[in-house]
Design an enzyme around this catalytic site. Structure first.
Site, PDB file in Angstrom:
ATOM      1  N   ASP A  75     -13.037 -21.191  -9.561  1.00  0.00           N
ATOM      2  CA  ASP A  75     -13.747 -22.341 -10.080  1.00  0.00           C
ATOM      3  C   ASP A  75     -14.763 -21.756 -11.056  1.00  0.00           C
ATOM      4  OD1 ASP A  75     -14.526 -25.017 -10.159  1.00  0.00           O
ATOM      5  OD2 ASP A  75     -16.140 -24.671  -8.732  1.00  0.00           O
ATOM      6  N   ASP A  86     -15.118 -28.771  -4.062  1.00  0.00           N
ATOM      7  CA  ASP A  86     -13.789 -28.201  -4.170  1.00  0.00           C
ATOM      8  C   ASP A  86     -13.129 -27.922  -2.813  1.00  0.00           C
ATOM      9  OD1 ASP A  86     -15.436 -26.042  -3.775  1.00  0.00           O
ATOM     10  OD2 ASP A  86     -15.223 -25.295  -5.818  1.00  0.00           O
ATOM     11  N   ASP A 135     -17.301 -22.695  -4.978  1.00  0.00           N
ATOM     12  CA  ASP A 135     -18.639 -22.641  -4.395  1.00  0.00           C
ATOM     13  C   ASP A 135     -18.816 -23.674  -3.291  1.00  0.00           C
ATOM     14  OD1 ASP A 135     -18.643 -24.881  -5.901  1.00  0.00           O
ATOM     15  OD2 ASP A 135     -20.415 -24.396  -7.085  1.00  0.00           O
TER      16      ASP A 135
HETATM   17  P1  ADP Z   1     -16.601 -27.133 -12.181  1.00  0.00           P
HETATM   18  O1  ADP Z   1     -15.138 -27.419 -12.175  1.00  0.00           O
HETATM   19  O2  ADP Z   1     -16.966 -26.268 -13.352  1.00  0.00           O
HETATM   20  O3  ADP Z   1     -17.129 -26.627 -10.911  1.00  0.00           O
HETATM   21  P2  ADP Z   1     -17.304 -29.907 -11.618  1.00  0.00           P
HETATM   22  O4  ADP Z   1     -15.924 -30.347 -11.309  1.00  0.00           O
HETATM   23  O5  ADP Z   1     -18.275 -29.815 -10.492  1.00  0.00           O
HETATM   24  O6  ADP Z   1     -17.325 -28.542 -12.476  1.00  0.00           O
HETATM   25  O7  ADP Z   1     -17.906 -30.870 -12.699  1.00  0.00           O
HETATM   26  C1  ADP Z   1     -17.235 -31.083 -13.955  1.00  0.00           C
HETATM   27  C2  ADP Z   1     -18.149 -31.718 -14.964  1.00  0.00           C
HETATM   28  O8  ADP Z   1     -18.535 -33.013 -14.536  1.00  0.00           O
HETATM   29  C3  ADP Z   1     -19.429 -30.959 -15.181  1.00  0.00           C
HETATM   30  O9  ADP Z   1     -19.292 -29.972 -16.152  1.00  0.00           O
HETATM   31  C4  ADP Z   1     -20.379 -32.093 -15.642  1.00  0.00           C
HETATM   32  O10 ADP Z   1     -20.215 -32.300 -17.027  1.00  0.00           O
HETATM   33  C5  ADP Z   1     -19.869 -33.305 -14.909  1.00  0.00           C
HETATM   34  N1  ADP Z   1     -20.654 -33.562 -13.696  1.00  0.00           N
HETATM   35  C6  ADP Z   1     -20.274 -33.390 -12.425  1.00  0.00           C
HETATM   36  N2  ADP Z   1     -21.237 -33.741 -11.555  1.00  0.00           N
HETATM   37  C7  ADP Z   1     -22.281 -34.117 -12.314  1.00  0.00           C
HETATM   38  C8  ADP Z   1     -23.597 -34.601 -12.028  1.00  0.00           C
HETATM   39  N3  ADP Z   1     -24.049 -34.737 -10.775  1.00  0.00           N
HETATM   40  N4  ADP Z   1     -24.397 -34.914 -13.064  1.00  0.00           N
HETATM   41  C9  ADP Z   1     -23.961 -34.776 -14.329  1.00  0.00           C
HETATM   42  N5  ADP Z   1     -22.759 -34.326 -14.671  1.00  0.00           N
HETATM   43  C10 ADP Z   1     -21.907 -34.017 -13.675  1.00  0.00           C
HETATM   44 MG    MG Z   2     -17.669 -26.688  -8.863  1.00  0.00          MG
END
Ligand code: ADP
Ligand code: MG
Length: 627
Positions: free
Chosen positions: A330, A527, A523
């Protein structure tokens, strides 16, 4: 030594003394055969009574024959052999074999206790006492007696007994017992305090947030202690093997006892000789070393990994780790720090402060790293505004009502579903868009840092034989491309929702080479489904995150992706040791078996070989602990 083992030792000593006495008496006095049997039966029953009972019980329950059974019939046979015409009596042998078998069992038990104990000692994190403030007085009690909400005091040099939040003082903590890394961490008022760390410099007061049983230290210990219970494939193989093996051995022994005398033409004259060989054969066939050495090796491996801050929840995961072919990461919080900083605020129709204000409010309850950065950028978040109907959409953002108006904070997907007309930004980083009642009001740019050991982690994995590395992220394409290039993953996919990540994992699982494993490293924040779907789910930075400890099969305690390659090394070494033990014990067994069939091995030799191999296998297994 445990009570059970003490009893066993006493029995062994008593039986050894009585055996010696019986040998002397039988030499000096001119006893009848049945009298001789009686005086040898005493030490025999003292040391072997329990084994006989157990063997009989299992037989009645129709459970398949095991080593207790093999030893019982071998020794009973040896006691009877003397009554056959023309045979020499084997009373002392029978007792000796049973005696030595018990010595072996005792040793096996002690080795198991010892390695369990050394793991807990190595992971010296269980606090014995805690100082609690009650009615203005500080008293020392057992940590189990402290309730949530009470105030504890931790002095320099003391172990933090329960999880809590610092309310007074500041200090630095040694987290080596939890993470395997001895870099002190600074801690001050308002920060959370994890049990199992050692307080180094200042006196701190903290409010307890979790009861002892649910605190980090207890959780981790429980994990390591239970890990040995889930069986690896090689262990279940041994169990299955024993089921087929024992009946075959018994059948072979019967054939060995009866066939050659039948064909020799002189059954009565040669039967006792072949019976002796068959009994020796039975003793040699005892799979003691085989049965003990493999779980012990795995146990050592789990302990060795725990020492390095790698928690492995079961031997089977150690097996998968040893042959990883694909590793999927991730991005946020795994390859990057997951600590975002606001680098630009671009409002559209409202002022910048108001934009931050809205974002921080909507993110009030989110634990996502982006949310944390937005709250930090607007320190006065906890003002009188009302925040209701909060709804977090994983992989997109958060929606909430602030002072009665619907505010959405998130990426472009979020804006699309809210029907807002969002704008691109030329700045590098993750763009957090904000809309107010469906009207676009601007965006905030946040950026993250790549972890220092990320690139090194990937090259180390390649050195360990991982063929393919993939990064999955819900973030934008350009941010993903940049991180992917910098850390050096083979492939990446951007703009994924948590469900898309599962689809990706499924595709990769279908693609991978047979016999190789796939790991997902995340993390633990949104996920969990992916962690569960992979052959082995690895969570980062369990320090403080319960979700990660629950969902993952392997937990890297200190956030470092490079620990994965280290875990693979430990796993390989452990499997190697288990394999050595298996081959070595089978080899020695076969050798003595051949000697027994040829009549060159005595019962004494057979039992000594069995216990000897076991001792060596046990000693070899402890090497895994020191990996
Ligand atoms: P990653 O796959 O990199 O771990 P996530 O799936 O957690 O990222 O989130 C993907 C995207 O969704 C983030 O890059 C952000 O743009 C948006 N996002 C997710 N959760 C939030 C939040 N609580 N506030 C603002 N943006 C969010
Ligand atoms: Mg994540």
């Amino acid at each position: 030594m445990e009570k059970e083992n003490k009893e066993r030792l006493v029995k062994i000593i008593a039986s050894a003394v009585l055996l010696t006495a019986a040998v002397v008496v039988s030499k000096v006095a001119n006893l009848k055969m049945w009298q001789e049997l009686l005086i040898f039966l005493v030490p025999y029953l003292i040391v072997g009574g329990e084994t006989l009972m157990e063997a009989a019980e299992k037989l009645i329950h129709g459970e398949l024959l095991d080593e207790d059974f093999l030893m019982s019939i071998a020794t009973l046979g040896a006691l009877c052999i003397g009554f056959l015409p023309g045979a020499e009596s084997q009373f002392p042998e029978a007792v000796f074999v049973m005696l030595f078998f018990q010595v072996g069992e005792l040793f096996e038990d002690m080795a198991e206790d010892k390695s369990r104990e050394s793991i807990t000692k190595l992971m010296d994190i269980r606090p014995d006492t805690a100082n609690v403030e009650r009615d203005g007085e500080v008293i020392t009690v057992s940590p189990t007696e402290i309730a949530v909400g009470e105030t504890i005091i931790v002095r320099p040099g003391e172990k933090v007994p329960l999880d809590g939040e610092v309310i007074e003082g500041s200090s630095s903590l040694d987290t080596v017992a939890l993470t395997g890394e001895s870099v002190p961490r600074g801690i001050s008022v308002g920060e959370s305090l994890l049990s199992g760390c050692v307080n180094l410099t200042g006196v701190i007061k903290a409010k307890v947030t979790k009861p002892f049983g649910e605190s980090t230290a207890s959780k981790i210990l429980e994990l390591v202690e239970n890990a040995s219970e889930s069986k690896s494939k090689s262990e279940s193989f041994i169990t299955r093997f024993a089921k087929v093996y024992t009946p075959i051995v018994v059948a072979a022994a019967l054939l060995l006892a009866f066939l050659p005398p039948l064909f020799s033409g002189d059954f009565a004259g040669t039967f006792s000789k072949w019976l002796y060989r068959a009994l020796t054969f039975l003793i040699v066939s005892c799979p003691c070393a085989l049965v003990i050495s493999i779980p012990l090796a795995f146990f050592g491996g789990i302990g060795g990994a725990a020492r390095k801050g790698i928690l492995v929840k079961g031997s089977n995961y150690l097996e998968t780790l040893a042959k990883l072919g694909t590793v999927v990461f991730d991005k946020t919080g795994t390859l990057t720090e997951g600590v975002f900083e606001v680098t630009a605020v671009h409002p559209e129709i409202i002022d910048p402060k108001e934009l931050l204000h809205l974002a921080a409010h909507v993110e009030r309850y989110s634990t996502h790293p982006v949310a944390v950065s937005l709250r930090n950028a607007y320190p006065d978040e906890a003002d009188g505004c009302s925040v209701e109907d909060v709804e977090e959409v994983a992989g997109e953002g958060v929606k909430a009502k602030v002072n009665g108006k619907v505010v959405c904070v998130g990426n472009s997907k979020m804006m699309e579903s809210a029907g807002a007309d969002w704008k691109e930004c030329e700045k590098k980083g993750t763009i957090v868009h904000v809309c107010l009642d469906g009207v676009y009001v601007g965006h905030i740019v946040v950026s993250d840092r790549i972890k220092r050991d990320a690139a090194e982690a990937l090259s180390a994995l390649r050195r360990e034989g991982v063929e393919k590395t993939v990064m999955l992220t819900g973030d934008k394409e350009d941010v993903a491309a940049e991180v992917a290039a910098e850390v050096g993953v083979d492939e990446y996919r951007a703009g994924l929702l948590p469900a898309d990540k599962v689809t990706e994992i499924e595709r990769l699982l279908a693609d991978k080479q047979a016999g190789k494993g796939l790991a997902f490293v995340g993390d633990g924040i949104n996920d969990a489904p992916v962690l569960a779907r992979a052959d082995v789910g690895i969570a980062m930075g369990a320090l403080g995150s319960d979700a990660a400890i629950e969902a993952a099969d392997v937990v890297l305690m200190d956030d470092k992706p490079s620990k994965l390659a280290m875990g693979m090394k430990v796993a390989r070494k452990t499997l190697g040791i288990a394999r050595q033990n298996t081959f070595f014990s089978i080899f020695v067994k076969l050798l003595v078996l051949l000697l027994a069939v040829a009549g060159l091995a005595s019962m004494w030799m057979a039992v000594l070989a069995d216990v000897g191999v076991m001792v060596l296998a046990v000693l070899n297994s402890t090497r895994a602990l020191r990996a």
